[in-house]
Design a protein around this motif. Structure first.
Motif, PDB file in Angstrom:
ATOM      1  N   PHE A 290      68.963  19.820  60.030  1.00 35.70           N
ATOM      2  CA  PHE A 290      69.459  20.878  59.123  1.00 35.70           C
ATOM      3  C   PHE A 290      68.425  21.145  57.897  1.00 35.70           C
ATOM      4  CE2 PHE A 290      73.014  18.673  60.827  1.00 35.70           C
ATOM      5  CZ  PHE A 290      73.590  19.959  61.398  1.00 35.70           C
TER       6      PHE A 290
ATOM      7  N   ARG B 126      76.619  15.691  73.562  1.00 37.75           N
ATOM      8  CA  ARG B 126      76.517  17.067  73.255  1.00 37.75           C
ATOM      9  C   ARG B 126      77.216  17.529  72.264  1.00 37.75           C
ATOM     10  NH1 ARG B 126      75.051  21.579  77.780  1.00 37.75           N
ATOM     11  NH2 ARG B 126      73.070  20.247  77.382  1.00 37.75           N
ATOM     12  N   ILE B 127      76.722  17.873  71.070  1.00 34.50           N
ATOM     13  CA  ILE B 127      77.672  18.575  69.995  1.00 34.50           C
ATOM     14  C   ILE B 127      77.211  19.936  69.909  1.00 34.50           C
ATOM     15  CG2 ILE B 127      78.189  16.348  69.078  1.00 34.50           C
ATOM     16  CD1 ILE B 127      76.173  17.004  66.771  1.00 34.50           C
ATOM     17  N   ASN B 128      78.359  20.668  69.286  1.00 41.18           N
ATOM     18  CA  ASN B 128      77.995  22.060  69.341  1.00 41.18           C
ATOM     19  C   ASN B 128      77.999  22.461  67.809  1.00 41.18           C
ATOM     20  OD1 ASN B 128      78.442  24.779  70.015  1.00 41.18           O
ATOM     21  ND2 ASN B 128      80.209  24.938  69.031  1.00 41.18           N
ATOM     22  N   ILE B 129      77.036  22.720  67.233  1.00 45.61           N
ATOM     23  CA  ILE B 129      77.060  23.135  65.763  1.00 45.61           C
ATOM     24  C   ILE B 129      76.982  24.754  65.543  1.00 45.61           C
ATOM     25  CG2 ILE B 129      75.768  22.978  63.751  1.00 45.61           C
ATOM     26  CD1 ILE B 129      74.496  20.419  65.061  1.00 45.61           C
TER      27      ILE B 129
ATOM     28  N   VAL C   8      80.041  28.915  63.290  1.00 47.57           N
ATOM     29  CA  VAL C   8      80.479  29.070  61.913  1.00 47.57           C
ATOM     30  C   VAL C   8      80.378  27.415  61.354  1.00 47.57           C
ATOM     31  CG1 VAL C   8      82.637  29.301  60.490  1.00 47.57           C
ATOM     32  CG2 VAL C   8      82.347  30.529  62.554  1.00 47.57           C
ATOM     33  N   HIS C   9      79.512  27.282  60.561  1.00 50.56           N
ATOM     34  CA  HIS C   9      79.121  25.942  59.972  1.00 50.56           C
ATOM     35  C   HIS C   9      78.332  26.068  58.640  1.00 50.56           C
ATOM     36  CE1 HIS C   9      76.450  22.332  59.674  1.00 50.56           C
ATOM     37  NE2 HIS C   9      77.365  21.787  60.405  1.00 50.56           N
ATOM     38  N   PRO C  10      78.373  25.079  57.864  1.00 48.69           N
ATOM     39  CA  PRO C  10      78.060  25.607  56.439  1.00 48.69           C
ATOM     40  C   PRO C  10      76.502  25.700  56.322  1.00 48.69           C
ATOM     41  CG  PRO C  10      79.698  23.662  56.649  1.00 48.69           C
ATOM     42  CD  PRO C  10      79.420  24.008  57.945  1.00 48.69           C
ATOM     43  N   SER C  11      75.561  25.031  57.171  1.00 46.97           N
ATOM     44  CA  SER C  11      74.386  25.267  56.939  1.00 46.97           C
ATOM     45  C   SER C  11      73.739  25.853  58.155  1.00 46.97           C
ATOM     46  CB  SER C  11      73.864  23.823  56.685  1.00 46.97           C
ATOM     47  OG  SER C  11      74.096  22.890  57.532  1.00 46.97           O
TER      48      SER C  11
END
Lengths: 364, 336
Positions: free
Chosen positions: A349, A5-8, A11-14
Motif C-alpha cells: 500500500f 490469494r487475497i482480493n483487495i 472497495v478498500h480504504p487505500s
C-alpha cells in the motif's frame, strides 16, 4: 508454504478509488500482484468522437480529478496543433503558471495520500489538503471554479489573470514553501517513515525504462527524462528549469521527488511572473472557429504531475475522428507488480501510494 | 504466596461473610463500571477533538456543546443497524468473541484498586493476576477474528497474537523490577512504596519499556497492526456488524482505561497526590490516567504504523534486553 490469494478492493480504504488487486502472498511476502482495472471506465475516448472540439475539455479534465488543469491543457494543445493555432505569448506564461500551481496542488495531495497509506492517522493527509486548498483558491481566483476549470481556449485562455493575482500568488507560495520545509522536517526525522520508505518498492532504472513508466516514479529511478525539458513546450525553454532526478529508486525517492518538484514549481512560477510580458492572453471563443484541420494526425506530449500524457488525435471537420490518450497512471500502474514483488503485504500500500495513482486516469 | 494462590478460590467460598462480600462486590462493580464508562466516553470524544485539532479540523460540533454527545449519537446509530449473518463464520465463536474480550478487559479493570479504599480484593499477587488476565487477550482475540472466516481478519489475528505474545515478556520483566522496589506484587504496596518518589523517577528505563509495551498491548498507534485500516480494511472487525462493532470500540477505550490506570498505578503513584491539596485519591488516579490517555492520543495523531517484522524485531532485540538490564540495574541500586 502455501500461497494464499487475497482480493483487495475495488472497495478498500487505500486503493485510491476503485482499483482491485488480486495478490498472491506466501506468508507475508508478495508473490504476485495483479491489478484489475476498469471500474471507473467512462469511455472518454469514444465520447470525444461525438463532441465538437471545444466541447471535449470538460470530459478530458475529469480523467485526472486531482490535476484537471493539466489534462485540460494537454487536450487543448492537441487541438491547437491540429488546427495550427499559435498560443499568444502572455497566454503561454499564464498557462505555465497555472499548470505549475496545479502540479503543486497535485503533489501535496500525493504526499498526504502516501502517508495515509502508510498508516498515518490522516494528519499529513489533512495538512496536504489544507495547503492544497490554498493553491486551489489561487486557481479559483484565476479561472472562476475550484476544481474543474475548463480554462483553456484555442490560442489562449478564457480569461486573463485577475489584477492583484501576482502578489497574492507570490505570498501564498512563500507560505507553501515554508510548509514544505515543515513536511520535510516532520517526515524525514520520523524513523518509522524513513524505515518504511527507504529501500522499499525498488524499481531499478532498467525495469523502469522497460515498463515505460514516466513522471516522478521514472525520475526517482534515476532517468533524467522530463517532457518539459526533453521536448519543451510553451516557455519552459526560456525558464531556468532542470528536471529533478534521484537514484535510489525506492518509495523514499518517489516521495522526495514530489517535494523537490514542488520546490522547483514554486521557483518556476516566481520566475514566470517575473518574465511575463504584458498583453493579451485571451483565446478564441469556442464557436467562432470553423475547424479546418490542417494536420490530420497530431501527437502532443505533456508532462502531467503524474507522468507523460500523450494525446494522439486524428482530426476531422467538426470533431475528432479518433482521440487516444496515453494515460501516465495506466502505464505506471503496470510497475506495481515489479515494485512490490518480494516485499511485505504492508508495503504494497505504501508503494501504491508512492505511485500516486488516480483511477479516473487509469480507466479513462 | 504460593499457598495463597492455591487457596484463593476456596478461601473466598469458605469466608463467613460470603453474601456481604458478593453484595459489596456487585455495588463496587456498578461504581467501577460507571467510572470507566464515563472515562471511555470522554476519552472517545477527546480523541476526536484532539486529532481534529492536529489536522486543522473542528471535529464533532453539532450534537451538544462542542459535540460532546456525538459519540452517543454514533452509538445509537450503530445499535440500530442490521446485524449481518456470515456464511463463512463459526457462528457461536463469532458471537462470543468480542463480548468475551470485553469481559476480560472489564475483569482486569475490576482487579485494579482505584484508591486505598476502593478495591474489589486485596491480593498479595494482584498485579500478577492482572497480567494473567491480560495474557488471555490474544487467545480471545484470535478466536474472535479467526471465527469470522475472513482473510483480512485472519491476517489481523495472526499479527495481533504475535505482537501480544512478544510484548508481554518485557512488561512482565518490568513488573518484576517493580516488585523488587515495592517488595511484593500487592498493588496497595506498589502504590505505597511510591510515597517519596514515583517509580517513574526511580526507574525511567522501566517506564519507557512499560509504556511502549502497553501501547503494543493496547494496539494503539504505532502498533495498530490489528486494525490497520489502510491495509486490512478493518482488520479483525472487517466482517463484524454494527452492534458488535460498537462493542469493539467500547472495548478499545476500556482497554485504554485499563492501560492508563495501570501505568498510573505502577509508575505515577496511583492515587497519591500532592499532600497540600485535600482531594480524594480517586481524583488523582483518574487525572493521571487522563493525562496518559491524552499522551496516547497525541502519539496516535502523529505516528506512522510500524510493519509487523519491525515490531517484532524491536520487541525482541530492544525491549527484552533493555528490560533485563532494567531489572539488573534496579537490583543493584535499590536492593543489594
Amino acid at each position: 508454504m502455501t500461497i494464499t490469494r487475497i482480493n483487495i478492493g475495488p472497495v478498500h480504504p487505500s486503493t485510491h478509488g476503485v482499483l482491485r488487486l488480486v495478490v498472491d502472498i506466501e506468508g507475508d511476502t508478495i508473490v504476485k500482484v495483479e491489478p484489475h482495472i476498469g471500474y471507473l471506465h467512462r469511455g472518454v475516448e469514444k465520447l470525444a468522437e461525438t463532441r465538437m472540439y471545444m466541447q471535449i475539455p470538460p470530459y478530458t479534465e475529469k480523467l485526472d480529478y486531482v490535476a484537471p488543469m493539466s489534462y485540460d491543457d494537454a487536450y487543448v494543445a492537441a487541438v491547437e496543433a491540429a488546427l495550427g493555432v499559435d498560443v499568444k505569448e502572455r497566454a503561454q506564461y499564464v498557462r505555465v503558471i497555472l499548470l505549475e500551481l496545479q502540479r503543486i496542488a497535485s503533489h501535496l495531495f500525493g504526499i498526504g495520500a502516501m502517508c495515509n497509506d502508510m498508516g498515518q492517522m490522516f494528519t499529513v493527509f489533512m495538512w496536504g489538503f489544507k495547503d492544497r486548498d490554498i493553491v486551489l483558491k489561487l486557481l479559483e481566483d484565476a479561472t472562476g471554479s475550484r476544481m474543474f476549470y475548463v480554462n483553456m481556449r484555442l490560442g489562449g485562455l478564457v480569461r486573463d489573470l485577475p489584477p492583484g493575482f501576482e502578489d497574492e500568488a507570490l505570498e501564498k507560495l512563500d507560505y507553501i514553501d515554508r510548509r514544505i520545509k515543515e513536511y520535510e522536517s516532520y517526515l524525514e526525522k520520523n524513523s518509522i517513515f524513513m524505515e518504511r520508505t527507504k529501500g522499499i518498492g525498488v524499481l531499478d532504472t532498467e525495469a523502469a525504462i522497460n515498463l515505460g513508466i514516466t513522471g516522478p516514479p521514472l525520475r526517482a529511478s534515476g532517468v533524467d527524462y522530463d517532457v518539459r525539458k526533453n521536448n519543451p513546450y510553451y516557455v519552459y525553454e526560456k525558464l531556468h528549469f532542470s528536471p529533478m532526478v534521484l537514484y535510489s529508486s525506492d518509495n523514499f525517492a518517489r516521495y522526495k521527488i514530489k517535494i523537490m518538484e514542488i520546490k522547483e514549481s514554486i521557483r518556476l512560477v516566481r520566475e514566470a511572473f517575473r518574465l511575463m510580458p504584458e498583453g493579451d492572453a485571451l483565446g478564441m471563443p469556442v464557436k467562432l472557429r470553423s475547424p479546418d484541420t490542417k494536420n490530420r494526425i497530431v501527437r502532443v506530449s505533456r508532462e502531467l504531475p503524474r507522468g507523460e500524457c500523450v494525446m494522439y488525435m486524428v482530426g476531422d471537420q467538426q470533431k475528432p475522428y479518433r482521440l487516444s490518450i496515453r494515460s501516465p497512471n495506466f502505464i505506471n500502474l503496470a510497475a506495481l507488480d515489479e515494485m512490490s514483488r518480494g516485499g511485505r503485504i504492508a508495503d504494497l500500500f505504501a508503494t501504491m501510494g508512492s505511485l500516486d495513482l488516480v483511477m479516473g486516469c487509469v480507466d479513462r | 504466596m504460593t499457598d495463597e494462590i492455591a487457596n484463593f478460590i476456596p478461601s473466598l467460598l469458605a469466608s463467613p461473610s460470603l453474601l456481604y462480600n458478593v453484595i459489596g462486590l456487585v455495588i463496587y462493580a456498578v461504581v467501577v463500571a460507571i467510572i470507566f464508562s464515563l472515562f471511555s466516553y470522554v476519552m472517545g470524544w477527546l480523541e476526536r477533538k484532539i486529532i481534529a485539532k492536529a489536522q486543522y479540523r473542528h471535529g464533532p460540533t453539532y450534537v451538544g456543546k462542542w459535540g460532546i454527545f456525538q459519540n452517543l449519537a454514533d452509538l445509537v446509530k450503530l445499535l440500530s443497524k442490521e446485524e449481518i449473518e456470515l456464511d463463512n463464520a463459526d457462528r457461536l465463536l463469532f458471537m462470543a468473541g468480542i463480548p468475551l474480550l470485553v469481559a476480560a478487559a472489564i475483569f482486569t479493570i475490576f482487579l485494579l484498586p482505584l484508591s486505598p479504599t476502593m478495591q474489589a480484593t486485596n491480593l498479595s499477587f494482584g498485579i500478577l493476576l492482572v497480567f494473567v488476565i491480560i495474557a488471555f487477550t490474544p487467545i480471545l482475540l484470535f478466536i474472535a477474528a479467526f471465527s469470522s472466516g475472513n482473510k483480512f481478519a485472519d491476517i489481523s489475528a495472526q499479527r495481533s497474537v504475535l505482537i501480544l505474545f512478544s510484548y508481554e515478556i518485557p512488561m512482565i520483566l518490568v513488573i518484576a523490577a517493580i516488585a523488587l522496589l515495592a517488595k511484593g506484587y500487592n498493588i496497595q504496596d506498589i502504590v505505597g512504596a511510591q510515597s517519596p518518589y514515583y517509580f517513574a523517577v526511580l526507574m525511567p528505563l522501566g517506564l519507557v519499556i512499560m509504556f511502549i509495551g502497553m501501547l503494543a498491548e493496547l494496539e494503539r498507534h504505532p502498533f495498530d497492526l490489528r486494525e490497520a485500516d489502510s491495509e486490512l480494511i478493518a482488520g479483525w472487525l472487517t466482517d463484524v456488524s454494527a452492534p458488535y462493532y460498537a462493542l469493539a470500540l467500547f472495548l478499545d477505550y476500556a482497554r485504554v482505561f485499563m492501560g492508563s490506570v495501570l501505568m498510573a498505578i505502577l509508575f505515577f503513584g496511583g492515587w497519591l497526590g500532592p499532600p497540600m491539596i485535600p482531594l480524594p485519591g480517586l481524583f488523582w488516579l483518574i487525572l493521571k490516567a487522563f493525562l496518559i490517555g491524552i499522551f496516547i492520543i497525541f502519539i496516535r495523531a502523529t505516528a506512522f504504523r510500524m510493519r509487523i517484522d519491525r515490531v517484532l524485531r524491536f520487541g525482541w532485540s530492544w525491549l527484552v534486553p533493555l528490560s533485563i538490564i532494567n531489572l539488573i540495574i534496579t537490583y543493584i541500586i535499590f536492593v543489594r
